[in-house]
Design a protein around this motif. Structure first.
Motif, PDB file in Angstrom:
ATOM      1  N   GLN A 134       0.918  -1.155   0.000  1.00 45.38           N
ATOM      2  CA  GLN A 134       0.000   0.000   0.000  1.00 45.38           C
ATOM      3  C   GLN A 134       0.945   1.189   0.000  1.00 45.38           C
ATOM      4  O   GLN A 134       1.592   1.459   1.011  1.00 45.38           O
ATOM      5  N   LYS A 135       1.038   1.864  -1.128  1.00 42.93           N
ATOM      6  CA  LYS A 135       2.157   2.809  -1.328  1.00 42.93           C
ATOM      7  C   LYS A 135       2.122   4.037  -0.417  1.00 42.93           C
ATOM      8  O   LYS A 135       3.161   4.527   0.015  1.00 42.93           O
ATOM      9  N   ALA A 136       0.927   4.557  -0.150  1.00 46.14           N
ATOM     10  CA  ALA A 136       0.866   5.850   0.541  1.00 46.14           C
ATOM     11  C   ALA A 136       0.230   5.742   1.922  1.00 46.14           C
ATOM     12  O   ALA A 136      -0.401   4.746   2.255  1.00 46.14           O
ATOM     13  N   GLY A 137       0.440   6.789   2.699  1.00 45.41           N
ATOM     14  CA  GLY A 137      -0.138   6.832   4.043  1.00 45.41           C
ATOM     15  C   GLY A 137       0.925   6.635   5.101  1.00 45.41           C
ATOM     16  O   GLY A 137       0.683   6.856   6.285  1.00 45.41           O
ATOM     17  N   GLY A 138       2.126   6.237   4.673  1.00 45.64           N
ATOM     18  CA  GLY A 138       3.249   6.095   5.597  1.00 45.64           C
ATOM     19  C   GLY A 138       4.170   7.298   5.463  1.00 45.64           C
ATOM     20  O   GLY A 138       3.833   8.282   4.790  1.00 45.64           O
ATOM     21  N   SER A 139       5.344   7.224   6.080  1.00 44.66           N
ATOM     22  CA  SER A 139       6.248   8.377   6.070  1.00 44.66           C
ATOM     23  C   SER A 139       6.901   8.593   4.708  1.00 44.66           C
ATOM     24  O   SER A 139       7.380   9.674   4.397  1.00 44.66           O
ATOM     25  N   LEU A 140       6.919   7.553   3.888  1.00 43.35           N
ATOM     26  CA  LEU A 140       7.504   7.681   2.547  1.00 43.35           C
ATOM     27  C   LEU A 140       6.613   8.509   1.627  1.00 43.35           C
ATOM     28  O   LEU A 140       7.097   9.365   0.892  1.00 43.35           O
ATOM     29  N   ARG A 141       5.308   8.237   1.683  1.00 42.47           N
ATOM     30  CA  ARG A 141       4.330   8.953   0.844  1.00 42.47           C
ATOM     31  C   ARG A 141       3.143   9.359   1.715  1.00 42.47           C
ATOM     32  O   ARG A 141       2.092   8.685   1.692  1.00 42.47           O
ATOM     33  N   PRO A 142       3.310  10.421   2.514  1.00 44.30           N
ATOM     34  CA  PRO A 142       2.188  10.846   3.362  1.00 44.30           C
ATOM     35  C   PRO A 142       0.962  11.176   2.511  1.00 44.30           C
ATOM     36  O   PRO A 142       1.105  11.543   1.345  1.00 44.30           O
ATOM     37  N   ALA A 143      -0.207  11.046   3.097  1.00 49.93           N
ATOM     38  CA  ALA A 143      -1.447  11.296   2.364  1.00 49.93           C
ATOM     39  C   ALA A 143      -1.471  12.705   1.774  1.00 49.93           C
ATOM     40  O   ALA A 143      -1.134  13.670   2.454  1.00 49.93           O
ATOM     41  N   SER A 144      -1.857  12.790   0.508  1.00 44.04           N
ATOM     42  CA  SER A 144      -1.991  14.085  -0.155  1.00 44.04           C
ATOM     43  C   SER A 144      -3.053  13.932  -1.232  1.00 44.04           C
ATOM     44  O   SER A 144      -3.479  12.824  -1.535  1.00 44.04           O
ATOM     45  N   HIS A 145      -3.453  15.042  -1.829  1.00 44.34           N
ATOM     46  CA  HIS A 145      -4.414  14.946  -2.933  1.00 44.34           C
ATOM     47  C   HIS A 145      -3.872  14.006  -4.008  1.00 44.34           C
ATOM     48  O   HIS A 145      -4.591  13.202  -4.583  1.00 44.34           O
ATOM     49  N   GLU A 146      -2.568  14.145  -4.254  1.00 40.88           N
ATOM     50  CA  GLU A 146      -1.943  13.344  -5.310  1.00 40.88           C
ATOM     51  C   GLU A 146      -2.014  11.842  -5.007  1.00 40.88           C
ATOM     52  O   GLU A 146      -2.357  11.042  -5.869  1.00 40.88           O
ATOM     53  N   THR A 147      -1.710  11.478  -3.742  1.00 39.07           N
ATOM     54  CA  THR A 147      -1.725  10.047  -3.414  1.00 39.07           C
ATOM     55  C   THR A 147      -3.138   9.483  -3.521  1.00 39.07           C
ATOM     56  O   THR A 147      -3.323   8.338  -3.917  1.00 39.07           O
ATOM     57  N   VAL A 148      -4.125  10.305  -3.186  1.00 39.17           N
ATOM     58  CA  VAL A 148      -5.516   9.858  -3.296  1.00 39.17           C
ATOM     59  C   VAL A 148      -5.897   9.712  -4.770  1.00 39.17           C
ATOM     60  O   VAL A 148      -6.423   8.678  -5.192  1.00 39.17           O
ATOM     61  N   GLU A 149      -5.568  10.736  -5.555  1.00 39.93           N
ATOM     62  CA  GLU A 149      -5.890  10.675  -6.994  1.00 39.93           C
ATOM     63  C   GLU A 149      -5.227   9.480  -7.668  1.00 39.93           C
ATOM     64  O   GLU A 149      -5.803   8.842  -8.543  1.00 39.93           O
ATOM     65  N   ASN A 150      -4.001   9.181  -7.262  1.00 38.64           N
ATOM     66  CA  ASN A 150      -3.270   8.045  -7.859  1.00 38.64           C
ATOM     67  C   ASN A 150      -3.671   6.696  -7.264  1.00 38.64           C
ATOM     68  O   ASN A 150      -3.075   5.681  -7.587  1.00 38.64           O
ATOM     69  N   LYS A 151      -4.639   6.705  -6.369  1.00 39.12           N
ATOM     70  CA  LYS A 151      -5.134   5.475  -5.733  1.00 39.12           C
ATOM     71  C   LYS A 151      -4.037   4.720  -4.988  1.00 39.12           C
ATOM     72  O   LYS A 151      -3.984   3.490  -4.987  1.00 39.12           O
ATOM     73  N   GLU A 152      -3.133   5.482  -4.363  1.00 37.82           N
ATOM     74  CA  GLU A 152      -1.997   4.855  -3.679  1.00 37.82           C
ATOM     75  C   GLU A 152      -2.323   4.394  -2.261  1.00 37.82           C
ATOM     76  O   GLU A 152      -1.466   3.865  -1.566  1.00 37.82           O
ATOM     77  N   HIS A 153      -3.568   4.609  -1.844  1.00 39.35           N
ATOM     78  CA  HIS A 153      -3.953   4.129  -0.502  1.00 39.35           C
ATOM     79  C   HIS A 153      -4.613   2.758  -0.582  1.00 39.35           C
ATOM     80  O   HIS A 153      -5.090   2.235   0.417  1.00 39.35           O
ATOM     81  N   PHE A 154      -4.652   2.215  -1.789  1.00 40.51           N
ATOM     82  CA  PHE A 154      -5.241   0.881  -1.974  1.00 40.51           C
ATOM     83  C   PHE A 154      -4.136  -0.176  -2.099  1.00 40.51           C
ATOM     84  O   PHE A 154      -2.982   0.144  -2.388  1.00 40.51           O
TER      85      PHE A 154
END
Ligand code: UT7
Length: 329
Positions: free
Chosen positions: A196-216
């Motif tokens: 799950q690429k985002a939501g951790g310290s490497l890729r904190p949650a942002s509009h971009e991470t949500v748009e790129n579906k990186e929380h899945f």
């Protein structure tokens, strides 16, 4: 004095009511019931619906049932190890939230994150606290609300995962039963294939991470399959060899339920017929940390004192391993 082993003394599971069938998935993504069954063995999975419900809420059901069954109060619990990849929040630990919800006032606890191998990592960790004499009653909980991190427009992942939770109580045993051995492994270079690429310290949650579906959940299925099928079978064979167990000696294989084909390959490598393999993937899919305790729960009435049982798992990380148990009740 006899050696103290850590034994499972009670088990309980919980799956939410809502059934997400292959037919319903056919209406969400380009897939077929036939494809899903033939490639994974899954027919349906459970989904936790309802505002404000999280992984800990499934655990409350499982643990309250377990305590009742064992006839003990939550205040007797010393330690809670909560194995999950879908904690209620990044912090505090879901173990703490669960302790509060069930009234385990005398317990400390922590979350353990080893993806689909979490439960066997947790069980092995619990066994150390029991064997050392430090603790007498430990809850090992394995549960995930996978639907909270699944993209229901991605047909490669949404067909696989489901929600569910199981819990076991671990206590000292001086009769020679309990957790006899475990072999745990990891290889962090596999992180790129299942994550799950985002939501951790490497890729904190942002509009971009949500748009790129990186929380899945992202999974390169074919590659993970290749590693899983070899490593889960290898480690199961290794624990048999190390403990001089033949196929005849083993009463049950309890495999992580990721894909029926991976389970079949592991059983075949161990020389076990399907009658000795716990499989409920067709009804629950892959509940990540929930798969193994949910199997133990469903098969509990068939287990006999002294049965030799092998648990085996493979998951993101990569992480994998096997645990050898002599059933204690
Ligand atoms: O629990 C943690 C560890 N995880 C695992 O152990 C999972 C391991 N991996 C797997 O179980 C399998 O790789 C999957 C079930 C995820 C996928 O099965 P597969 O046989 O490896 O399929 P594939 O990814 O190689 O895809 C084969 C074809 C592709 O089409 P093309 O490129 O051959 O035209 C996919 O696009 O199947 C297609 N496909 C689907 N078709 C219908 C992928 N997903 C679907 C789908 N329905 N849901």
């Amino acid at each position: 004095m006899n050696k103290i082993h850590a034994a499972i003394t009670a088990v309980q599971g919980y799956v939410p009511e809502y059934v997400l069938s292959n037919r319903e998935l056919e209406s969400l993504v380009e897939t077929t019931d036939e494809w899903i069954i033939s490639r994974t063995g899954i027919k349906e999975r459970r989904i936790l619906k309802g505002e404000g419900l999280a992984t800990s809420d499934m655990a409350v059901h499982a643990v309250n049932g377990l305590l009742k069954k064992r006839g003990i109060s939550a205040e007797e619990i010393d330690l809670i190890i909560f194995c999950t990849v879908t904690p209620d929040m990044p912090f505090p630990a879901t173990a703490n939230i669960l302790a509060d919800k069930i009234g385990a006032k005398n317990a400390w606890g922590f979350d353990l994150q080893a993806a689909c191998s979490g439960f066997i990592y947790g069980l092995t960790t619990a066994s150390q606290f029991i064997e050392s004499g430090k603790h007498k009653k430990i809850l090992v909980v394995g549960g995930d609300k996978m639907s909270s991190i699944i993209d229901y427009t991605d047909r490669t992942t949404c067909i696989i995962f489901g929600d569910g939770c199981g819990a076991v109580l671990v206590e000292p045993n001086e009769e020679g039963n309990g957790i006899m051995d475990s072999i745990l492994k990891s290889d962090g270079s596999g992180r790129q294939f299942l994550n799950q690429k985002a939501g951790g310290s490497l890729r904190p949650a942002s509009h971009e991470t949500v748009e790129n579906k990186e929380h899945f959940v992202f999974q390169e299925g074919k590659t993970v399959f290749k590693f899983a099928v070899t490593n889960m079978a290898d480690v199961a064979a290794e624990i048999m060899e190390k403990n001089e167990l033949t196929a005849e000696d083993i009463a049950w294989l309890v495999p992580h339920q990721a894909n029926k084909r991976i389970i079949d390959a592991t059983a075949s490598r161990m020389g076990l017929g399907s009658e000795k393999v716990m499989i409920n993937i067709e009804r629950y899919g892959n509940t990540t940390n929930g798969t193994i305790p949910l199997c133990l729960w469903e098969w509990e009435s068939k287990l006999k004192k002294g049965d030799n049982i092998v648990l085996a798992a493979f998951g993101g990380g990569f992480t994998w391993g096997a645990v050898y148990i002599k059933w204690a009740y």
